[in-house]
Design an enzyme around this catalytic site. Structure first.
Site, PDB file in Angstrom:
ATOM      1  N   HIS A 240     107.208  97.982 124.246  1.00 29.54           N
ATOM      2  CA  HIS A 240     107.335  98.010 122.779  1.00 29.54           C
ATOM      3  C   HIS A 240     106.819  99.339 122.229  1.00 29.54           C
ATOM      4  CE1 HIS A 240     108.309  93.779 122.696  1.00 29.54           C
ATOM      5  NE2 HIS A 240     107.125  93.393 123.116  1.00 29.54           N
TER       6      HIS A 240
ATOM      7  N   ARG B  81     117.003  94.483 115.805  1.00 32.88           N
ATOM      8  CA  ARG B  81     117.267  93.264 115.002  1.00 32.88           C
ATOM      9  C   ARG B  81     116.929  93.551 113.543  1.00 32.88           C
ATOM     10  NH1 ARG B  81     114.302  87.355 116.061  1.00 32.88           N
ATOM     11  NH2 ARG B  81     115.882  86.090 115.008  1.00 32.88           N
TER      12      ARG B  81
ATOM     13  N   PHE C 259     120.510  80.103 124.473  1.00 35.74           N
ATOM     14  CA  PHE C 259     119.281  79.691 123.795  1.00 35.74           C
ATOM     15  C   PHE C 259     118.724  78.407 124.423  1.00 35.74           C
ATOM     16  CE2 PHE C 259     116.922  77.589 120.376  1.00 35.74           C
ATOM     17  CZ  PHE C 259     116.054  78.615 120.015  1.00 35.74           C
TER      18      PHE C 259
ATOM     19  N   MET D  20     117.279  79.021 127.956  1.00 37.15           N
ATOM     20  CA  MET D  20     116.016  79.767 127.914  1.00 37.15           C
ATOM     21  C   MET D  20     114.905  78.920 127.315  1.00 37.15           C
ATOM     22  SD  MET D  20     117.064  83.717 127.187  1.00 37.15           S
ATOM     23  CE  MET D  20     115.347  84.185 126.980  1.00 37.15           C
TER      24      MET D  20
HETATM   25  P1  A3P Z   1     113.012  83.600 116.278  1.00 37.65           P
HETATM   26  O1  A3P Z   1     111.519  83.568 116.150  1.00 37.65           O
HETATM   27  O2  A3P Z   1     113.682  84.122 115.032  1.00 37.65           O
HETATM   28  O3  A3P Z   1     113.582  82.298 116.715  1.00 37.65           O
HETATM   29  P2  A3P Z   1     111.034  88.622 121.444  1.00 37.65           P
HETATM   30  O4  A3P Z   1     111.586  88.180 122.724  1.00 37.65           O
HETATM   31  O5  A3P Z   1     111.234  90.072 121.157  1.00 37.65           O
HETATM   32  O6  A3P Z   1     109.624  88.182 121.276  1.00 37.65           O
HETATM   33  O7  A3P Z   1     111.903  87.914 120.287  1.00 37.65           O
HETATM   34  C1  A3P Z   1     111.812  86.529 120.090  1.00 37.65           C
HETATM   35  C2  A3P Z   1     112.986  86.087 119.241  1.00 37.65           C
HETATM   36  O8  A3P Z   1     114.184  86.071 120.034  1.00 37.65           O
HETATM   37  C3  A3P Z   1     112.788  84.683 118.718  1.00 37.65           C
HETATM   38  O9  A3P Z   1     113.388  84.654 117.419  1.00 37.65           O
HETATM   39  C4  A3P Z   1     113.573  83.867 119.734  1.00 37.65           C
HETATM   40  O10 A3P Z   1     113.951  82.600 119.297  1.00 37.65           O
HETATM   41  C5  A3P Z   1     114.767  84.776 119.962  1.00 37.65           C
HETATM   42  N1  A3P Z   1     115.487  84.460 121.203  1.00 37.65           N
HETATM   43  C6  A3P Z   1     115.010  84.422 122.462  1.00 37.65           C
HETATM   44  N2  A3P Z   1     115.941  84.037 123.337  1.00 37.65           N
HETATM   45  C7  A3P Z   1     117.069  83.826 122.623  1.00 37.65           C
HETATM   46  C8  A3P Z   1     118.400  83.414 122.961  1.00 37.65           C
HETATM   47  N3  A3P Z   1     118.747  83.128 124.213  1.00 37.65           N
HETATM   48  N4  A3P Z   1     119.305  83.317 121.958  1.00 37.65           N
HETATM   49  C9  A3P Z   1     118.971  83.604 120.690  1.00 37.65           C
HETATM   50  N5  A3P Z   1     117.731  84.006 120.302  1.00 37.65           N
HETATM   51  C10 A3P Z   1     116.784  84.110 121.258  1.00 37.65           C
END
Ligand code: A3P
Length: 275
Positions: free
Chosen positions: A97, A121, A220, A223
Site C-alpha cells: 500500500h 476504486r 465474492f 472469497m
Molecule cells: P467493502 O468494504 O466495500 O465491501 P481490500 O482488499 O483492499 O482491503 O478491499 C476490501 C474491499 O474489497 C471490501 O469492500 C470487500 O468487500 C471488497 N472485495 C473483496 N473481495 C471481493 C470480491 N470478490 N468481489 C467484490 N468485492 C470484493
C-alpha cells in the site's frame, strides 16, 4: 505489536509498518519476474491478489498476501516481511500500500520484467470500506463516529496518507508498460474481460477451464466463504458493491468530497464511476 502508530516523512502509518521497514524500502531490490499488487487500502486489494494468485496457477506460495512494508504477516511471525521476501525464491508475488514516494526505487521506476498492478476504486466507496475496517480492526485508530471518519478521509489524515495524493502519485506511471491500472468498478462490470486483460498483462495464457476456475474462485461468495475460515481476514469481505457510499455520506459530506475530487483529479484523465 512492539510498535505504535507513527508518521513517516509526513505520512501516517500504523504500528504494523515500522520505521525500520520504511527505511529498508530505500534499498529493497526488485527482481525480474516480480509481480506487485498495489493499492490504497480498501480498494479491493485482496480481490486482485486472489485473481493474480489464481492466474499464476493457484499455488500455495502465492496464496497469502505478503505486504512488503508490514512487520507481521500473521500473528506469531515476527520477521519483517521485506526480509522474508529477500529470501523468497522468484517469482515473487508482492503486495503493498506504499505511496509512490516511499516505494522502493525499483518499484516506482521499474526496469526489466517487473509487473505492477495498481488497484483503484472510487474514493467514496474506499472511504466507507475503510470506515468499517477501522471500526473492526485494531490496526488503525478508530474514529468514534462516521462524521469524524468522513472528515478524516476528506482531510487526508489517514493511514498511508491522503487518498488523492496516493492515487495520483502512482497514476504518474499510467503510460509505463510495467504498470496495469485496474478499477474495482470495471471488475464489477465485466469480470471475465478484466481477468483476460490481467492475464494478458502477466503473459499467462488461460484456457477456458483456467478462466472458469479464476472466475469461480474469485467470486465474492467464494472469497467470503474462504476468508470466513481465516482469522484476521474474515472482516475484509464485507459488502462488495459499487455505491455503498450512498447509504453513508450525507449530501453535505458528499458535496465536499466531490469538490475535492474535481479539484484534485482535474487534468489527470483519471475518472471513476460512483454507482
Ligand atoms: P467493502 O468494504 O466495500 O465491501 P481490500 O482488499 O483492499 O482491503 O478491499 C476490501 C474491499 O474489497 C471490501 O469492500 C470487500 O468487500 C471488497 N472485495 C473483496 N473481495 C471481493 C470480491 N470478490 N468481489 C467484490 N468485492 C470484493
Amino acid at each position: 505489536p512492539p510498535y505504535t502508530d507513527h508518521e513517516y516523512e509526513g505520512i501516517p502509518m500504523t504500528g504494523m509498518v515500522p520505521k525500520e521497514s520504511l527505511d529498508a524500502m530505500k534499498t529493497f531490490e526488485m527482481r525480474d519476474g516480480d509481480v506487485v499488487v498495489l493499492s490504497y487500502p480498501k480498494s479491493g486489494t485482496n480481490w486482485m491478489h486472489q485473481i493474480v494468485h489464481e492466474i499464476l496457477g493457484g499455488k500455495p506460495e502465492t496464496a497469502l498476501p505478503k505486504t512488503l512494508e508490514f512487520f507481521y504477516l500473521h500473528v506469531g511471525q515476527v520477521q519483517p516481511v521485506y526480509a522474508q521476501l529477500q529470501q523468497a525464491p522468484s517469482p515473487r508475488l508482492i503486495w503493498t500500500h506504499l505511496p509512490f514516494q516511499l516505494a522502493p526505487p525499483g518499484l516506482s521506476t521499474p526496469i526489466n520484467k517487473v509487473k505492477v498492478i495498481v488497484m483503484l476504486r472510487n474514493p467514496k466507496d474506499v472511504s466507507v470500506s475503510n470506515y468499517y475496517y477501522r471500526q473492526r480492526c485494531q490496526l488503525v485508530n478508530s474514529p468514534q463516529t462516521w462524521e469524524q471518519h468522513a472528515k478524516d478521509f476528506l482531510d487526508g489524515k489517514f493511514v498511508y496518507g491522503d487518498y488523492f495524493d496516493h492515487v495520483l502519485g502512482w497514476w504518474q506511471r499510467k503510460d509505463d508498460p510495467h504498470f496495469l491500472f485496474v478499477k474495482y468498478e470495471d471488475l464489477k462490470k465485466d469480470f471475465p474481460s478484466s481477468v483476460k486483460t490481467i492475464s494478458a498483462f502477466l503473459e499467462k495464457e488461460l484456457t477456458d477451464e483456467d478462466l472458469a476456475r479464476v472466475l469461480t474462485n474469485c467470486s465474492f461468495e467464494s472469497m467470503r466463504k474462504d476468508f470466513e475460515e481465516q482469522e484476521g481476514r474474515k472482516e475484509i469481505i464485507r459488502k462488495g458493491i459499487v455505491g455503498d457510499w450512498k447509504d453513508h455520506y450525507s449530501t453535505e459530506e458528499s458535496a465536499k468530497l466531490d469538490q475535492k475530487y474535481r479539484e484534485r483529479m482535474a487534468g489527470s484523465g483519471l475518472e471513476f464511476e460512483f454507482e
